[in-house]
Design a protein around this motif. Structure first.
Motif, mmCIF file in Angstrom:
data_model
loop_
_atom_site.group_PDB
_atom_site.id
_atom_site.type_symbol
_atom_site.label_atom_id
_atom_site.label_comp_id
_atom_site.label_asym_id
_atom_site.label_seq_id
_atom_site.Cartn_x
_atom_site.Cartn_y
_atom_site.Cartn_z
ATOM 1 N N TRP A 161 0.861 -1.180 0.000
ATOM 2 C CA TRP A 161 0.000 0.000 0.000
ATOM 3 C C TRP A 161 0.895 1.227 0.000
ATOM 4 C CZ3 TRP A 161 -5.388 -0.252 0.198
ATOM 5 C CH2 TRP A 161 -5.920 -1.536 0.372
ATOM 6 N N GLN A 192 1.168 5.599 -0.489
ATOM 7 C CA GLN A 192 0.459 6.870 -0.419
ATOM 8 C C GLN A 192 1.221 7.908 -1.226
ATOM 9 O OE1 GLN A 192 0.347 8.784 3.422
ATOM 10 N NE2 GLN A 192 -1.643 9.662 2.966
ATOM 11 N N GLY A 221 -3.613 12.102 -0.706
ATOM 12 C CA GLY A 221 -4.378 11.616 -1.848
ATOM 13 C C GLY A 221 -4.740 10.164 -1.674
ATOM 14 N N THR A 222 -5.219 9.568 -2.731
ATOM 15 C CA THR A 222 -5.696 8.193 -2.702
ATOM 16 C C THR A 222 -4.528 7.215 -2.744
ATOM 17 O OG1 THR A 222 -7.699 8.883 -3.854
ATOM 18 C CG2 THR A 222 -7.199 6.524 -3.843
ATOM 19 N N GLU A 223 -4.513 6.316 -1.756
ATOM 20 C CA GLU A 223 -3.493 5.267 -1.758
ATOM 21 C C GLU A 223 -3.730 4.333 -2.933
ATOM 22 O OE1 GLU A 223 -2.221 4.499 2.836
ATOM 23 O OE2 GLU A 223 -3.971 3.441 2.113
ATOM 24 N N TRP A 224 -2.663 3.649 -3.328
ATOM 25 C CA TRP A 224 -2.801 2.621 -4.363
ATOM 26 C C TRP A 224 -2.028 1.398 -3.911
ATOM 27 C CZ3 TRP A 224 0.947 6.347 -4.870
ATOM 28 C CH2 TRP A 224 2.210 5.959 -5.308
#
Length: 71
Positions: A40, A42, A47-50
């Motif tokens: 995971w 950041q 913002g949105t984790e990927w």
């Protein structure tokens, strides 16, 4: 929560799949029926984790006195 230890947690790393850099937040399962272990990340500034395959992590930022990972 089934999180795994990893020496780069809290450090800036490259995701070689996307070419993006971000902070490694965790190595943990994702999914309900057949969970896969994923990394995971950041993005810088929030913002949105990927997620990505842990094997896709590369080029960790060096540890310095002002960038020590948090325990």
């Amino acid at each position: 929560m089934l999180h795994r230890d990893h020496p780069w947690i809290g450090r800036d790393v490259e995701d070689t799949v996307t070419g993006k850099r971000g902070t490694l937040r965790a190595i943990a399962p994702e999914g309900d029926k057949r969970p896969q272990i994923v990394a995971w990340l950041q993005p810088h500034g929030g913002g949105t984790e990927w997620t990505t395959d842990p094997g896709a992590l590369a080029d960790p930022a060096p540890i310095t006195s002002d960038t020590l990972p948090t325990p």
